[in-house]
Enzyme design. Sequence first.
Site, PDB file in Angstrom:
ATOM      1  N   GLY A 167      10.768  -3.872 -40.766  1.00 42.22           N
ATOM      2  CA  GLY A 167       9.893  -3.219 -39.783  1.00 42.22           C
ATOM      3  C   GLY A 167      10.532  -1.976 -39.172  1.00 42.22           C
ATOM      4  N   ILE A 213      11.872  -1.099 -36.039  1.00 40.26           N
ATOM      5  CA  ILE A 213      13.178  -1.139 -35.367  1.00 40.26           C
ATOM      6  C   ILE A 213      14.225  -1.806 -36.265  1.00 40.26           C
ATOM      7  CG2 ILE A 213      14.412  -1.933 -33.306  1.00 40.26           C
ATOM      8  CD1 ILE A 213      11.608  -1.869 -31.873  1.00 40.26           C
ATOM      9  N   ASP A 240      11.743 -10.744 -44.676  1.00 36.84           N
ATOM     10  CA  ASP A 240      10.508 -10.218 -44.090  1.00 36.84           C
ATOM     11  C   ASP A 240       9.341 -10.745 -44.920  1.00 36.84           C
ATOM     12  OD1 ASP A 240      10.201  -7.398 -42.126  1.00 36.84           O
ATOM     13  OD2 ASP A 240       8.410  -8.263 -43.057  1.00 36.84           O
ATOM     14  N   ASP A 272       8.803 -15.947 -44.954  1.00 39.83           N
ATOM     15  CA  ASP A 272       8.127 -16.028 -43.665  1.00 39.83           C
ATOM     16  C   ASP A 272       8.954 -16.929 -42.747  1.00 39.83           C
ATOM     17  OD1 ASP A 272       6.303 -16.809 -41.573  1.00 39.83           O
ATOM     18  OD2 ASP A 272       4.704 -16.019 -42.849  1.00 39.83           O
ATOM     19  N   PHE A 302      13.932  -9.598 -35.443  1.00 40.68           N
ATOM     20  CA  PHE A 302      12.875  -8.614 -35.163  1.00 40.68           C
ATOM     21  C   PHE A 302      11.492  -9.146 -35.529  1.00 40.68           C
ATOM     22  CE2 PHE A 302      16.739  -6.286 -36.296  1.00 40.68           C
ATOM     23  CZ  PHE A 302      16.874  -5.455 -35.198  1.00 40.68           C
ATOM     24  N   SER A 340      11.481  -7.290 -24.460  1.00 40.35           N
ATOM     25  CA  SER A 340      10.750  -6.088 -24.056  1.00 40.35           C
ATOM     26  C   SER A 340      10.749  -5.947 -22.539  1.00 40.35           C
ATOM     27  CB  SER A 340       9.307  -6.238 -24.559  1.00 40.35           C
ATOM     28  OG  SER A 340       8.473  -5.320 -23.910  1.00 40.35           O
ATOM     29  N   TYR A 349       0.986 -11.189 -25.903  1.00 40.24           N
ATOM     30  CA  TYR A 349       2.178 -10.639 -26.554  1.00 40.24           C
ATOM     31  C   TYR A 349       3.366 -10.699 -25.586  1.00 40.24           C
ATOM     32  CZ  TYR A 349       5.659  -7.198 -27.851  1.00 40.24           C
ATOM     33  OH  TYR A 349       6.860  -6.581 -28.109  1.00 40.24           O
ATOM     34  N   LYS A 397       7.191 -12.949 -25.427  1.00 43.60           N
ATOM     35  CA  LYS A 397       8.547 -12.429 -25.177  1.00 43.60           C
ATOM     36  C   LYS A 397       9.201 -13.195 -24.025  1.00 43.60           C
ATOM     37  CE  LYS A 397       8.552  -9.505 -28.388  1.00 43.60           C
ATOM     38  NZ  LYS A 397       9.369  -9.796 -29.547  1.00 43.60           N
ATOM     39  N   ASN A 426      -0.332   3.003 -29.456  1.00 39.31           N
ATOM     40  CA  ASN A 426       0.770   3.596 -28.691  1.00 39.31           C
ATOM     41  C   ASN A 426       0.732   5.119 -28.747  1.00 39.31           C
ATOM     42  OD1 ASN A 426       2.292   0.846 -29.967  1.00 39.31           O
ATOM     43  ND2 ASN A 426       2.295   1.163 -27.769  1.00 39.31           N
ATOM     44  N   ARG A 481      -6.178   3.463 -18.612  1.00 39.11           N
ATOM     45  CA  ARG A 481      -6.336   2.330 -19.531  1.00 39.11           C
ATOM     46  C   ARG A 481      -6.099   1.033 -18.745  1.00 39.11           C
ATOM     47  NH1 ARG A 481      -2.481   2.199 -24.798  1.00 39.11           N
ATOM     48  NH2 ARG A 481      -0.888   1.880 -23.209  1.00 39.11           N
TER      49      ARG A 481
HETATM   50  P1  NAD Z   1       7.303  -4.101 -36.715  1.00 37.71           P
HETATM   51  O1  NAD Z   1       5.964  -4.762 -36.793  1.00 37.71           O
HETATM   52  O2  NAD Z   1       7.469  -2.771 -37.333  1.00 37.71           O
HETATM   53  O3  NAD Z   1       8.409  -5.069 -37.343  1.00 37.71           O
HETATM   54  C1  NAD Z   1       8.320  -6.477 -37.323  1.00 37.71           C
HETATM   55  C2  NAD Z   1       8.615  -6.966 -38.726  1.00 37.71           C
HETATM   56  O4  NAD Z   1       8.550  -8.396 -38.730  1.00 37.71           O
HETATM   57  C3  NAD Z   1       7.594  -6.470 -39.765  1.00 37.71           C
HETATM   58  O5  NAD Z   1       8.292  -5.957 -40.877  1.00 37.71           O
HETATM   59  C4  NAD Z   1       6.812  -7.721 -40.133  1.00 37.71           C
HETATM   60  O6  NAD Z   1       6.369  -7.694 -41.477  1.00 37.71           O
HETATM   61  C5  NAD Z   1       7.836  -8.815 -39.879  1.00 37.71           C
HETATM   62  N1  NAD Z   1       7.287 -10.140 -39.547  1.00 37.71           N
HETATM   63  C6  NAD Z   1       6.342 -10.449 -38.626  1.00 37.71           C
HETATM   64  N2  NAD Z   1       6.152 -11.781 -38.605  1.00 37.71           N
HETATM   65  C7  NAD Z   1       6.998 -12.326 -39.525  1.00 37.71           C
HETATM   66  C8  NAD Z   1       7.252 -13.633 -39.959  1.00 37.71           C
HETATM   67  N3  NAD Z   1       6.605 -14.701 -39.473  1.00 37.71           N
HETATM   68  N4  NAD Z   1       8.187 -13.828 -40.918  1.00 37.71           N
HETATM   69  C9  NAD Z   1       8.852 -12.771 -41.466  1.00 37.71           C
HETATM   70  N5  NAD Z   1       8.651 -11.510 -41.097  1.00 37.71           N
HETATM   71  C10 NAD Z   1       7.725 -11.285 -40.127  1.00 37.71           C
HETATM   72  O7  NAD Z   1       7.716  -4.086 -35.186  1.00 37.71           O
HETATM   73  P2  NAD Z   1       8.917  -3.329 -34.465  1.00 37.71           P
HETATM   74  O8  NAD Z   1       8.344  -2.237 -33.658  1.00 37.71           O
HETATM   75  O9  NAD Z   1       9.995  -3.043 -35.426  1.00 37.71           O
HETATM   76  O10 NAD Z   1       9.388  -4.444 -33.464  1.00 37.71           O
HETATM   77  C11 NAD Z   1      10.421  -5.372 -33.789  1.00 37.71           C
HETATM   78  C12 NAD Z   1      10.532  -6.393 -32.675  1.00 37.71           C
HETATM   79  O11 NAD Z   1      10.782  -5.697 -31.450  1.00 37.71           O
HETATM   80  C13 NAD Z   1       9.239  -7.180 -32.451  1.00 37.71           C
HETATM   81  O12 NAD Z   1       9.584  -8.497 -32.118  1.00 37.71           O
HETATM   82  C14 NAD Z   1       8.610  -6.492 -31.271  1.00 37.71           C
HETATM   83  O13 NAD Z   1       7.793  -7.347 -30.536  1.00 37.71           O
HETATM   84  C15 NAD Z   1       9.833  -6.066 -30.474  1.00 37.71           C
HETATM   85  N6  NAD Z   1       9.560  -4.922 -29.573  1.00 37.71           N
HETATM   86  C16 NAD Z   1       9.017  -3.793 -30.108  1.00 37.71           C
HETATM   87  C17 NAD Z   1       8.718  -2.718 -29.254  1.00 37.71           C
HETATM   88  C18 NAD Z   1       8.080  -1.461 -29.801  1.00 37.71           C
HETATM   89  O14 NAD Z   1       7.594  -0.668 -28.993  1.00 37.71           O
HETATM   90  N7  NAD Z   1       8.079  -1.206 -31.097  1.00 37.71           N
HETATM   91  C19 NAD Z   1       9.010  -2.812 -27.885  1.00 37.71           C
HETATM   92  C20 NAD Z   1       9.586  -3.973 -27.390  1.00 37.71           C
HETATM   93  C21 NAD Z   1       9.860  -5.037 -28.259  1.00 37.71           C
HETATM   94  N1  UDP Z   2      -1.251   6.687 -23.611  1.00 36.01           N
HETATM   95  C1  UDP Z   2      -2.242   7.667 -23.590  1.00 36.01           C
HETATM   96  N2  UDP Z   2      -3.051   7.798 -24.693  1.00 36.01           N
HETATM   97  C2  UDP Z   2      -2.915   7.002 -25.797  1.00 36.01           C
HETATM   98  C3  UDP Z   2      -1.895   6.027 -25.801  1.00 36.01           C
HETATM   99  C4  UDP Z   2      -1.076   5.887 -24.689  1.00 36.01           C
HETATM  100  O1  UDP Z   2      -2.403   8.396 -22.618  1.00 36.01           O
HETATM  101  O2  UDP Z   2      -3.684   7.141 -26.753  1.00 36.01           O
HETATM  102  C5  UDP Z   2      -0.360   6.542 -22.435  1.00 36.01           C
HETATM  103  C6  UDP Z   2      -0.444   5.185 -21.775  1.00 36.01           C
HETATM  104  O3  UDP Z   2      -1.509   5.175 -20.847  1.00 36.01           O
HETATM  105  C7  UDP Z   2       0.933   5.057 -21.132  1.00 36.01           C
HETATM  106  C8  UDP Z   2       1.849   5.833 -22.086  1.00 36.01           C
HETATM  107  O4  UDP Z   2       0.982   6.668 -22.864  1.00 36.01           O
HETATM  108  O5  UDP Z   2       0.963   5.727 -19.884  1.00 36.01           O
HETATM  109  C9  UDP Z   2       2.619   4.934 -23.044  1.00 36.01           C
HETATM  110  O6  UDP Z   2       1.691   4.067 -23.702  1.00 36.01           O
HETATM  111  P1  UDP Z   2       2.150   3.150 -24.904  1.00 36.01           P
HETATM  112  O7  UDP Z   2       0.950   2.328 -25.319  1.00 36.01           O
HETATM  113  O8  UDP Z   2       2.804   3.979 -25.952  1.00 36.01           O
HETATM  114  O9  UDP Z   2       3.278   2.231 -24.280  1.00 36.01           O
HETATM  115  P2  UDP Z   2       3.172   1.080 -23.138  1.00 36.01           P
HETATM  116  O10 UDP Z   2       1.942   1.301 -22.349  1.00 36.01           O
HETATM  117  O11 UDP Z   2       3.128  -0.192 -23.910  1.00 36.01           O
HETATM  118  O12 UDP Z   2       4.401   1.224 -22.332  1.00 36.01           O
END
Ligand code: NAD
Ligand code: UDP
Length: 341
Positions: A10, A12, A31, A58, A80, A124, A150, A154, A200, A295
């Site tokens: 994924g 991150i 993955d 999985d 992740f 998160s 969601y 966490k 996002n 929003r």
């Molecule tokens: P992502 O969806 O890109 O990566 C998650 C990966 O996990 C994907 O490759 C998906 O195929 C895999 N996956 C999901 N369920 C699975 C399962 N049951 N078995 C095996 N693989 C599985 O997401 P990301 O943005 O890389 O986020 C990684 C982690 O960080 C997640 O847990 C997410 O909730 C957390 N997180 C992300 C953000 C963000 O903004 N991206 C912020 C805070 C926390």
């Molecule tokens: N946002 C926006 N337009 C969009 C998506 C997001 O104005 O189409 C704004 C949202 O209201 C927030 C900031 O961008 O103030 C970050 O939003 P995001 O969904 O990326 O992150 P989160 O809200 O989960 O922190």
Amino acid sequence: MAILLPGGAGYIGSHTAVELLNAGKEIIIIDNFSNSKPEVIDKIKQITGKDFKFYEVDCLDRQSLEKVFEENDIDAVINFAGFKAVGESVKEPLKYYHNNITGAVVLLQTMQKYGVKKFVFSSSATVYGDRGKEIKYVETMKRGETTNPYGTTKSMIEKILEDVYFADNDWDIALLRYFNPVGAHESGLIGENPQGIPNNLMPYIMKVANKELDHLNIFGNDYKETKDGTGARDFLHVVDLAKGHLKALEKLEKEKSGLYVYNLGTGTPYTVQEMVDTFKRTNNVDVPYEYVGRRAGDLPIFYADSTKAKKELDWTAEKTLEDMCKDSWNYIKQMEKNKGE
Ligand code: NAD
Ligand code: UDP
């Protein structure tokens, strides 16, 4: 000794895989590709010039997971794997509770069975909940009321990990609370490109700049709490975030056991307007936008107190808002180029 990365294909996870490989660590990715593509595995190898094992597994599949632990000498797990779409989690909560929580529990049970007790968890900033006037989040604050399933997954996994540690102090656990990761690897080979209409901000800006969507809706320009009235967040470059995982892992390697909580953010909030303006200026592209209503569920502003990670992990985010915008756009351009070839 290898580091297992469930969900490592994924967004991150792939960037963290690169940083771990560059630091000389042996890694194994598993993955199920529910939100990623197999080619990411090759891209990680291409960027680093290093090989590693991959299993299409999985986390809910206990038998296959056990096989991975059986066949390898695993020292630590950085998890992740999970679903992350806030809106979808409101519509399909059971899907989220099952995948994120049951998946984590099966993984932890498997680790326990094989005596692996070092665990880094992708948490998160959402676990802090709505804190009103407290907009700078510090690890000493208690978890707050989450606003969607969601976020609740966490918060619940953090609690599960606390209980696991309480029951057996040999565990060595790091809870990493990410703020708003954006950007991509500077090679342009890996990054974030969600299917369909993104929720996002940065992925949405990228699709508007690329003319796949005609304009960005800026949700609210009347927030009294921010400098220009638009929402503000602690945007953080994904490569900095990935490096934070390496530091957290090194901390766990140093400490025999413990439960550690770290914010991973820059400590500086930027507004949505600043992000849009910086993206346009840095990449010399147009991003048409309109101000629309707020929003539902959005907080005006929040950001990390990042002093603990600096002090205990020797980690600080180094990349700028310009880097985040430049690298995101470069990733899209590289993808376009590859499609055309
Ligand atoms: P992502 O969806 O890109 O990566 C998650 C990966 O996990 C994907 O490759 C998906 O195929 C895999 N996956 C999901 N369920 C699975 C399962 N049951 N078995 C095996 N693989 C599985 O997401 P990301 O943005 O890389 O986020 C990684 C982690 O960080 C997640 O847990 C997410 O909730 C957390 N997180 C992300 C953000 C963000 O903004 N991206 C912020 C805070 C926390
Ligand atoms: N946002 C926006 N337009 C969009 C998506 C997001 O104005 O189409 C704004 C949202 O209201 C927030 C900031 O961008 O103030 C970050 O939003 P995001 O969904 O990326 O992150 P989160 O809200 O989960 O922190």
